[in-house]
Design a protein around this motif. Structure first.
Motif, short mmCIF file in Angstrom:
data_model
loop_
_atom_site.label_atom_id
_atom_site.label_comp_id
_atom_site.label_asym_id
_atom_site.label_seq_id
_atom_site.Cartn_x
_atom_site.Cartn_y
_atom_site.Cartn_z
N SER A 1 0.81 -1.15 0.20
CA SER A 1 -0.06 0.01 -0.02
C SER A 1 0.88 1.44 0.06
O SER A 1 0.61 2.21 -0.71
N GLU A 2 1.98 1.30 0.72
CA GLU A 2 2.98 2.24 0.76
C GLU A 2 3.61 2.66 -0.59
O GLU A 2 3.82 3.60 -1.26
N ARG A 3 3.61 1.59 -1.41
CA ARG A 3 4.39 1.40 -2.76
C ARG A 3 3.32 2.00 -3.51
O ARG A 3 3.96 2.94 -4.51
N GLU A 4 2.13 1.84 -3.54
CA GLU A 4 1.12 2.42 -4.35
C GLU A 4 0.99 3.98 -4.13
O GLU A 4 0.81 4.78 -5.22
N ALA A 5 1.11 4.27 -2.80
CA ALA A 5 0.97 5.58 -2.58
C ALA A 5 2.03 6.41 -3.11
O ALA A 5 2.05 7.49 -3.60
N GLU A 6 3.25 5.86 -2.99
CA GLU A 6 4.60 6.55 -3.63
C GLU A 6 4.55 6.55 -5.13
O GLU A 6 4.92 7.68 -5.66
N GLU A 7 3.87 5.61 -5.75
CA GLU A 7 3.95 5.50 -7.11
C GLU A 7 3.08 6.85 -7.52
O GLU A 7 3.23 7.33 -8.45
N ALA A 8 1.93 7.00 -6.93
CA ALA A 8 0.97 7.99 -7.13
C ALA A 8 1.91 9.53 -6.86
O ALA A 8 1.67 10.28 -7.73
N ARG A 9 2.67 9.44 -5.84
CA ARG A 9 3.39 10.73 -5.58
C ARG A 9 4.46 10.94 -6.60
O ARG A 9 4.53 12.19 -7.11
N VAL A 10 5.00 9.85 -7.22
CA VAL A 10 5.96 10.01 -8.21
C VAL A 10 5.46 10.19 -9.48
O VAL A 10 6.21 11.27 -10.17
N HIS A 11 4.16 9.83 -9.97
CA HIS A 11 3.71 10.37 -11.10
C HIS A 11 3.43 11.90 -11.08
O HIS A 11 3.40 12.51 -11.98
N ALA A 12 2.84 12.18 -9.76
CA ALA A 12 2.49 13.65 -9.81
C ALA A 12 3.54 14.59 -9.71
O ALA A 12 3.71 15.37 -10.65
N LEU A 13 4.73 14.21 -9.22
CA LEU A 13 5.97 14.82 -9.32
C LEU A 13 6.60 14.76 -10.80
O LEU A 13 7.01 15.90 -11.30
N THR A 14 6.67 13.73 -11.63
CA THR A 14 6.87 13.59 -12.95
C THR A 14 5.98 14.78 -13.86
O THR A 14 6.61 15.34 -14.63
N HIS A 15 4.77 14.57 -13.64
CA HIS A 15 3.84 15.56 -14.13
C HIS A 15 4.26 16.99 -13.92
O HIS A 15 4.33 17.83 -14.89
N HIS A 16 4.24 17.24 -12.77
CA HIS A 16 4.64 18.62 -12.39
C HIS A 16 6.24 18.95 -13.17
O HIS A 16 6.12 20.14 -13.37
N MET A 17 6.99 18.22 -12.89
CA MET A 17 8.35 18.65 -13.53
C MET A 17 8.15 18.89 -14.96
O MET A 17 9.16 19.59 -15.50
N LEU A 18 7.44 18.08 -15.74
CA LEU A 18 7.45 18.02 -17.27
C LEU A 18 6.57 19.01 -17.89
O LEU A 18 6.39 19.04 -19.09
N CYS A 19 5.44 19.40 -17.13
CA CYS A 19 4.05 19.89 -17.86
C CYS A 19 4.49 21.09 -18.58
O CYS A 19 3.79 21.51 -19.65
N ASN A 20 5.44 21.95 -17.93
CA ASN A 20 5.93 23.29 -19.14
C ASN A 20 6.69 22.96 -20.00
O ASN A 20 7.19 24.23 -20.58
N ARG A 21 7.28 21.65 -20.18
CA ARG A 21 8.56 21.68 -21.22
C ARG A 21 8.11 21.42 -22.62
O ARG A 21 7.06 20.98 -22.75
N LYS A 22 8.80 22.15 -23.29
CA LYS A 22 8.27 22.15 -24.71
C LYS A 22 9.06 20.80 -25.44
O LYS A 22 10.24 20.90 -26.00
N ILE A 23 8.32 19.82 -25.34
CA ILE A 23 8.87 18.83 -26.21
C ILE A 23 7.85 18.20 -26.87
O ILE A 23 6.63 18.02 -26.57
N GLN A 24 8.14 17.96 -27.95
CA GLN A 24 7.07 17.53 -29.19
C GLN A 24 6.48 16.19 -28.73
O GLN A 24 6.99 15.11 -28.48
#
Ligand SMILES: [Zn+2]
Length: 181
Positions: free
Chosen positions: A136-159
């Motif tokens: 269950s902790e692994r699942e919660a961590e996976e959701a956090r890492v997806h959210a962080l990935t999204h946050h870090m990439l969402c403004n990047r200009k990559i086609q």
């Protein structure tokens, strides 16, 4: 993800992957404000199929993170103990995702995967997250890492990045974890 032939990336794909990894490493060091020397202290490698041992290859996820007690590169000083993380990219699984969906390109997908896996590694290395943990902790961590990935990439200009962000924001089969306990 079904069975696909374990064919390593070709020269062009390796070049694209290398570019994706350099983008990801820059994003991670910006986000965590890591200097070059701090960054070097994170003991990890990102390797693709041609450099993996048989037991590091899987068909169910884009990557496998192996934790080892020692890095093959670093000489440890004295009794210094440091985990070494090998991010084992599964070329055949990544290629299958690109071939399955015309809106998904290799560069943005590889950037998403490399960034996501590096976030895991930094969080393990900083002891924000334990490597050995409950499901269950692994699942919660996976959701956090997806959210962080999204946050870090969402403004990047990559086609093609927006299509990847939409398609993989809660992907359940990013990676598996294995290694010494
Ligand atoms: Zn993950």
């Amino acid at each position: 993800m079904g069975a696909t032939a374990r064919v390593p990336f070709d020269k062009g794909e390796i070049e694209t992957l290398g570019y994706a990894i350099s983008i990801s490493e820059e994003i991670i060091s910006d986000h965590y404000k890591l200097s070059t020397s701090q960054w070097k202290r994170y003991r990890y490698d990102i390797q693709s199929l041609r450099d993996l041992e048989e037991f590091e290859i899987i068909d169910e996820a884009f990557a496998q993170i192996h934790r080892y007690a020692r890095s093959p590169h670093h000489k440890l000083r004295g009794s210094e103990a440091a985990d070494y993380f090998k991010i084992c990219l599964q070329d055949h699984v990544i290629r299958h995702a690109v071939q399955r969906d015309r809106s998904i390109d290799l560069l943005p997908l590889a950037t998403y995967i490399a960034t996501h896996e590096l976030i895991h590694v930094v969080r393990f290395a900083k002891f924000i997250q334990r490597f050995d943990t409950s499901f269950s902790e692994r699942e919660a961590e996976e959701a956090r890492v997806h959210a962080l990935t999204h946050h870090m990439l969402c403004n990047r200009k990559i086609q093609g990045l927006q299509a990847v962000l939409a398609a993989f924001k809660d992907c359940r089969t990013m990676e598996t974890f294995t290694g010494m306990i």
